[in-house]
Enzyme design. Sequence first.
Site, PDB file in Angstrom:
ATOM      1  N   HIS A   1      -2.722  -1.194   2.414  1.00  0.00           N
ATOM      2  CA  HIS A   1      -2.464  -2.458   3.705  1.00  0.00           C
ATOM      3  C   HIS A   1      -2.771  -3.663   3.613  1.00  0.00           C
ATOM      4  CE1 HIS A   1      -3.691   0.758   7.431  1.00  0.00           C
ATOM      5  NE2 HIS A   1      -3.423   1.033   5.859  1.00  0.00           N
TER       6      HIS A   1
ATOM      7  N   GLU B   1       1.304   7.905  10.930  1.00  0.00           N
ATOM      8  CA  GLU B   1       0.834   8.923  10.514  1.00  0.00           C
ATOM      9  C   GLU B   1      -0.363   7.560  11.086  1.00  0.00           C
ATOM     10  OE1 GLU B   1      -3.183   8.834   8.957  1.00  0.00           O
ATOM     11  OE2 GLU B   1      -1.884   6.854   7.912  1.00  0.00           O
ATOM     12  N   GLU B   2      -0.445   6.295  11.193  1.00  0.00           N
ATOM     13  CA  GLU B   2      -1.347   5.515  11.309  1.00  0.00           C
ATOM     14  C   GLU B   2      -1.648   5.450  12.792  1.00  0.00           C
ATOM     15  OE1 GLU B   2      -2.281   3.404   9.407  1.00  0.00           O
ATOM     16  OE2 GLU B   2      -0.559   3.292   7.026  1.00  0.00           O
TER      17      GLU B   2
ATOM     18  N   ASP C   1       5.842   6.793   8.102  1.00  0.00           N
ATOM     19  CA  ASP C   1       6.005   5.086   8.688  1.00  0.00           C
ATOM     20  C   ASP C   1       5.201   3.877   8.141  1.00  0.00           C
ATOM     21  OD1 ASP C   1       3.528   6.787   9.021  1.00  0.00           O
ATOM     22  OD2 ASP C   1       2.484   5.538  10.604  1.00  0.00           O
TER      23      ASP C   1
END
Length: 392
Positions: free
Chosen positions: A363, A135-136, A77
């Site tokens: 990020h 996963e986040e 993702d």
Amino acid sequence: MELKKEVESYAEEVIELRRDFHKHPELGFEEVRTSKVVANYLKGCGIEVERVAKTGIVGLLRGKQDGPTILLRADMDALPIQEMNDVPYKSVNEGVMHACAHDGHTAMLLVAAKILSQHRNDLKGNIKFVFQPNEEWSGARDMIDEGILNDPDVDVAFASHLWTPIESGKVAISTGPVMGALDEFKLVIKGQGGHTSAPQEAIDPILTVANIIQTTQMIQTREVNVLKPTLVMFGKINGGTTSNVIPEEVEVEGTIRYLYKGGKDSEERPKERFERIVSDVCRTHRAEYELEFIPSNSVVYNRPETTELVREVAEDVMGDPMSIIDYVAMGGEDFSEFLEEVPGVFYFIGTGNEEKETDYPHHHPRFNIDEDTLITGVEMHVRTALAYLNDS
């Protein structure tokens, strides 16, 4: 062909795959295109493919000889971030970006699967290639609940993370806790609105929140042993409509991270300490509160015996013991869900290179990776699988 040369012959292919995934990022549980590419690639390698947890893919490679089953995981993702990099493979999806290296993880595991499929006659056991969605936001548990650790039963699990805080040419492998447990919180402080010229006639939720933010910091420095890292962080505050009105309520959100088991049976009990302070501060200010904890993931814990195996593999891959370092991060990682069920290792592959501008934090809208490190990840997957299955 000697294994290292065989792996290195796929250097261009792994970069090409990574750039394709980077250009077409998809959010959690929306990895439709990505999972289709993954499934077709695995099928082309003669690997059994199963779809799990909406957009997740599990490939099963059965060795010609009996033995244990190993799980290798990559996450797929992306993040809701607008990319600021000026590269040919820049995201074409507005507001979505691979800013955490999951594109590289997927590419590395695909190429490793291809190489290992060509060695299936030498495998004493099975390999499950797990391509995880979301996963986040903790997609691992969904895959586990749908049975990916069974039929055949998984004996051990491994995963890696390309990591810009570590310079290229280094691999970080540590025993014990290596990434933090994470609990999110949502807190609503309820006061009594009024005019800012007459605060004595109101109950100010803004002042209450300010006190809470400051006072809860004592948890990590005055209540929990400093040798047991704990972080209480506030990331969002929302309250008020204009400058001369005391609002009725204020909403705040944040995270509590720690490198230990933080449940009710633990000595540290960070969530209980947090709510105690919230309750006492609100009582002092005559305010009320609503508090919700949203568990995300537990601490990522590497078992000593499996960590030693990966360290030995890394020494073979890197060719220099000095390139193997210890490293611990407070960031959350839901591979912890797999390590709650079976032993295994989570390790970091350095990909930070200032000259290539791949030293931005994860990020960040300009996050990128040193693509020369992708082949290191491929070789780590391949050698780890062979070492565990054929030498265990």
